[in-house]
Design an enzyme around this catalytic site. Structure first.
Site, PDB file in Angstrom:
ATOM      1  N   ASP A  61      49.896  38.562  47.355  1.00  0.00           N
ATOM      2  CA  ASP A  61      48.851  38.600  46.678  1.00  0.00           C
ATOM      3  C   ASP A  61      48.327  37.443  46.033  1.00  0.00           C
ATOM      4  O   ASP A  61      49.136  36.548  45.303  1.00  0.00           O
ATOM      5  CB  ASP A  61      49.168  39.297  45.352  1.00  0.00           C
ATOM      6  CG  ASP A  61      47.906  39.959  44.680  1.00  0.00           C
ATOM      7  OD1 ASP A  61      46.821  39.185  44.802  1.00  0.00           O
ATOM      8  OD2 ASP A  61      48.038  40.884  43.755  1.00  0.00           O
ATOM      9  N   SER A  87      44.823  46.034  39.649  1.00  0.00           N
ATOM     10  CA  SER A  87      44.169  44.951  39.344  1.00  0.00           C
ATOM     11  C   SER A  87      43.773  45.023  37.721  1.00  0.00           C
ATOM     12  O   SER A  87      44.721  45.172  36.928  1.00  0.00           O
ATOM     13  CB  SER A  87      43.106  44.867  40.239  1.00  0.00           C
ATOM     14  OG  SER A  87      42.218  43.392  40.100  1.00  0.00           O
ATOM     15  N   HIS A 136      46.764  42.472  47.718  1.00  0.00           N
ATOM     16  CA  HIS A 136      46.486  42.976  46.454  1.00  0.00           C
ATOM     17  C   HIS A 136      45.878  44.217  46.386  1.00  0.00           C
ATOM     18  O   HIS A 136      46.487  45.040  45.397  1.00  0.00           O
ATOM     19  CB  HIS A 136      45.495  41.967  45.808  1.00  0.00           C
ATOM     20  CG  HIS A 136      45.080  42.254  44.338  1.00  0.00           C
ATOM     21  ND1 HIS A 136      45.768  41.974  43.513  1.00  0.00           N
ATOM     22  CD2 HIS A 136      43.788  42.897  43.946  1.00  0.00           C
ATOM     23  CE1 HIS A 136      45.150  42.491  42.315  1.00  0.00           C
ATOM     24  NE2 HIS A 136      43.902  42.989  42.774  1.00  0.00           N
TER      25      HIS A 136
END
Length: 440
Positions: free
Chosen positions: A345, A252, A378
């Site tokens: 995601d 991320s 994610h």
């Protein structure tokens, strides 16, 4: 109120490793059950912030036995034959507040589970209803931990740096890796501890909301991350390979940071594992040696949507739309890149990894690989970790829809973990380290 059939005398659950590592497969058997009978196994864990459960429907064999190594789950939170299906398919119990994530930040504290065998094929609603009474056949407790007995944890408080270093006890020095997470903040140790047992010295690095670090992010201070790289290069627990440099992992916002680090720090960075980041500098500005880095892309909040699979969560995929000139110039880095993109995601564009990999390929680089995982979300974690599709973000105060379908997400985690370990051994190790690769 349900009534159960008479209890079976001496039904027992046997677990070959009652205490095991989170990424370790174990064998579970239930014996002395009624023969050829429907049985439900429920796995449950209660944390201070909420509880999580998984279950499977099975049939005992003619001798009254059930083995998760060979018995197929006919229904529940997973189906088919998988000895670890109850672990990677864990879901938060419906009575809990939405958006919980099963995670242990502190690697030294184990996860404690209860496994229960119940008569019949019990539904999710019955299992999670506190008023349901079903007399179990038997139950057993087990623990899963991130920190192997063979790995030691060393707190790091050097200059501005805050974190924890994990290394094998049997080796004074190992190839160095720095591990970064995203905007959840604090110190996340679990991935570093598991990676260390594979033969690495791993620094779990905090960069905000931990001890005396800033409470929140204002901008990415790249000098801080260079201090961490220099620390690991000089650390007595680091054994540099013939090519020198350290490895970086980032997920991320952490992926954005490690990509910037590889561009800025030159030969200090040897290998980068990039997990579900963005292709540009956005949301938070990056500063290095007193100047703001160029090509900042504005985060367009007007593009925030409700996530179609779960309207409680938000979809951010269209909020950052850089031009090619605004993309991170990763071709300026000398490091080997491994890009992981999860196609379910909803917090970043699934094409981000492809865009950065394409820049390297266009520059004539061959030391780049991009892996895309359909139906994975994610939060790509170490193997056998449950999928968290909806998660409350404490810093942003919103529900994030991170996506992912449990079985596909599980497979992506197994595959990505093996690929990362292989790359780090190949790029950071010496010839004798390469034998570790063959085990994968």
């Amino acid at each position: 109120m349900l009534t159960s059939s008479p209890s079976v005398a001496m039904a027992t659950i046997s677990i070959d490793k009652p205490r095991s590592l989170v990424d370790e497969r174990i064998s579970i058997r239930v014996e002395n059950l009624p023969s050829n009978a429907p049985v439900t196994l429920r796995l449950n864990i209660k944390e201070s912030y909420g509880s999580f459960s998984a279950f499977g429907h099975y049939m005992s064999d003619s001798s009254g036995c059930l083995s998760l190594d060979s018995s197929s789950s006919l229904g529940g939170t997973y189906t088919g034959v998988d000895s670890m299906g109850l672990f990677w398919s864990l879901l938060q119990d419906p009575a809990e507040k939405s958006g919980l994530r099963l995670l242990r930040r502190e690697a030294e504290i184990p996860l404690r589970y209860q496994l229960t065998a119940l008569p019949g094929h019990v539904t999710w609603e019955q299992l999670t209803n506190p008023e349901t009474e079903i007399k179990p056949f038997c139950s057993a407790n087990l623990e899963r931990t991130y920190l192997a007995d063979s790995v030691e944890r060393i707190p790091v408080r050097v200059g501005r740096l805050r974190g924890a270093l994990f290394k094998p006890r049997s080796q004074r020095s190992c190839p160095p890796v720095i591990d970064l997470f995203g905007t959840g903040g604090g110190l996340m140790e679990h991935r570093s501890a598991l990676l260390a047992k594979e033969g690495f010295s791993v620094l779990a690095l905090a960069y905000f909301n931990y001890e005396d670090l800033p409470d929140t992010i204002v901008e990415y201070d790249m000098d801080y991350f260079e201090e961490a790289v220099d620390f690991m290069l000089a650390c007595p627990y680091s054994r540099l390979g013939p090519k020198g440099g350290v490895g970086l992992i980032g997920v991320s916002a952490g992926a954005d940071i490690v990509a910037n680090a590889a561009i800025l720090f030159g030969d200090k960075i040897r290998a980068v594992a990039w997990l579900n980041g963005t292709p540009c500098r956005n949301f938070y500005q990056a500063r290095y040696r007193g100047r703001l880095l160029p090509a900042q892309v504005t985060f367009n909040a007007s593009k925030i949507k409700q996530a179609a699979p779960n309207p409680l969560g938000i979809d951010l995929r269209e909020c950052v739309q850089p031009t090619r000139d605004q993309e991170l110039p990763v071709e300026q880095a000398s490091a080997r890149f491994l890009f992981f993109s999860c196609l379910d995601d909803y917090s970043v564009s699934p094409e981000a990894g492809a865009r950065l990999a394409d820049r390297l390929v266009r520059a004539g680089r061959t030391d780049v690989e991009r892996i895309a995982y359909p139906d994975a979300g994610h939060l790509l974690e170490p193997p056998i970790s449950p999928c968290t599709a909806l998660c409350y973000h404490g810093l942003l105060k919103v529900y994030m829809y991170y996506g992912g379908k449990p079985e596909c997400h599980h497979r992506a985690q197994v595959d990505s973990w093996a690929r990362m370990i292989r790359m780090f051994h190949e790029e950071l190790g010496w010839r004798d380290d390469k034998r570790q690769v063959a085990k994968l």
